[in-house]
Enzyme design. Sequence first.
Site, mmCIF file in Angstrom:
data_model
loop_
_atom_site.group_PDB
_atom_site.id
_atom_site.type_symbol
_atom_site.label_atom_id
_atom_site.label_comp_id
_atom_site.label_asym_id
_atom_site.label_seq_id
_atom_site.Cartn_x
_atom_site.Cartn_y
_atom_site.Cartn_z
ATOM 1 C CG ASN A 79 -5.608 -6.951 -3.675
ATOM 2 O OD1 ASN A 79 -6.064 -7.283 -2.579
ATOM 3 N ND2 ASN A 79 -4.329 -6.664 -3.847
ATOM 4 N N GLY A 81 -8.634 -2.968 -3.614
ATOM 5 C CA GLY A 81 -7.208 -2.628 -3.676
ATOM 6 C C GLY A 81 -6.525 -3.061 -4.963
ATOM 7 C CD GLN A 82 -8.176 -6.027 -10.159
ATOM 8 O OE1 GLN A 82 -9.358 -6.092 -9.784
ATOM 9 N NE2 GLN A 82 -7.727 -6.639 -11.237
ATOM 10 C CG HIS A 118 -1.094 -10.464 -4.704
ATOM 11 N ND1 HIS A 118 -0.107 -9.507 -4.811
ATOM 12 C CD2 HIS A 118 -2.198 -9.932 -5.268
ATOM 13 C CE1 HIS A 118 -0.605 -8.439 -5.422
ATOM 14 N NE2 HIS A 118 -1.869 -8.663 -5.700
ATOM 15 C CG HIS A 163 -2.794 -10.096 -10.204
ATOM 16 N ND1 HIS A 163 -3.513 -9.106 -10.846
ATOM 17 C CD2 HIS A 163 -2.383 -9.555 -9.033
ATOM 18 C CE1 HIS A 163 -3.530 -8.009 -10.092
ATOM 19 N NE2 HIS A 163 -2.865 -8.263 -8.979
ATOM 20 C CG ASP A 212 4.444 -7.685 -6.501
ATOM 21 O OD1 ASP A 212 3.215 -7.873 -6.630
ATOM 22 O OD2 ASP A 212 4.946 -6.547 -6.441
HETATM 23 P P1 5GP Z 1 -2.900 -5.521 -7.320
HETATM 24 O O1 5GP Z 1 -2.710 -4.242 -6.545
HETATM 25 O O2 5GP Z 1 -3.554 -5.232 -8.656
HETATM 26 O O3 5GP Z 1 -3.563 -6.611 -6.567
HETATM 27 O O4 5GP Z 1 -1.437 -6.076 -7.588
HETATM 28 C C1 5GP Z 1 -0.607 -5.600 -8.594
HETATM 29 C C2 5GP Z 1 0.788 -6.017 -8.210
HETATM 30 O O5 5GP Z 1 1.596 -5.921 -9.367
HETATM 31 C C3 5GP Z 1 1.431 -5.129 -7.139
HETATM 32 O O6 5GP Z 1 1.809 -5.925 -6.023
HETATM 33 C C4 5GP Z 1 2.621 -4.516 -7.841
HETATM 34 O O7 5GP Z 1 3.766 -4.410 -7.016
HETATM 35 C C5 5GP Z 1 2.873 -5.476 -8.994
HETATM 36 N N1 5GP Z 1 3.444 -4.877 -10.173
HETATM 37 C C6 5GP Z 1 3.074 -3.715 -10.777
HETATM 38 N N2 5GP Z 1 3.780 -3.498 -11.890
HETATM 39 C C7 5GP Z 1 4.621 -4.552 -12.001
HETATM 40 C C8 5GP Z 1 5.615 -4.904 -12.965
HETATM 41 O O8 5GP Z 1 5.876 -4.211 -13.953
HETATM 42 N N3 5GP Z 1 6.308 -6.068 -12.748
HETATM 43 C C9 5GP Z 1 6.040 -6.876 -11.667
HETATM 44 N N4 5GP Z 1 6.768 -7.984 -11.545
HETATM 45 N N5 5GP Z 1 5.112 -6.571 -10.755
HETATM 46 C C10 5GP Z 1 4.411 -5.429 -10.916
#
Ligand code: 5GP
Length: 116
Positions: free
Chosen positions: A89, A95-96, A104, A102, A32
């Site tokens: 999420n 919180g997505q 985490h 994906h 991440d």
């Molecule tokens: P969500 O909030 O959708 O559950 O998680 C998205 C995750 O993607 C976040 O933890 C954020 O830090 C990560 N993220 C967003 N953009 C990028 C990116 O360009 N590269 C990587 N490696 N992680 C990303």
Amino acid sequence: MSSQGCIFCKIIAGEIPSSKVYEDDMCIAFNDLHPQAPTHILIVPREHIASLDEATDDHRPLLGHLLFCAAKLAREKGFSENGYRLVINTNDAGGQTIFHIHVHLLGGRQFIFPPG
Ligand code: 5GP
Ligand code: ZN
């Protein structure tokens, strides 16, 4: 199948760089960008599925595969016995922020429940 403008589809296609830790024919895993734990890996299917809410019956094996890969990575990283946290999420209140499903994988510190 990919979705135009999706950051994770671009990472999968190699159009945006990422720190990849694992890949197979169904998914890839990379660190991440903004880690919330000493280890914070995202396990992402190659197929664009916007969220868990969009997963269909056909996706059951893929969903299981993502969890299996997460557990395997946790063992390889050496924190499976201590414990770790998996998070999916889902949609806005969940919180997505990136709408490509994906998992985490967070490890290397103590987690509390309930999460924020
Ligand atoms: P969500 O909030 O959708 O559950 O998680 C998205 C995750 O993607 C976040 O933890 C954020 O830090 C990560 N993220 C967003 N953009 C990028 C990116 O360009 N590269 C990587 N490696 N992680 C990303
Ligand atoms: Zn996508």
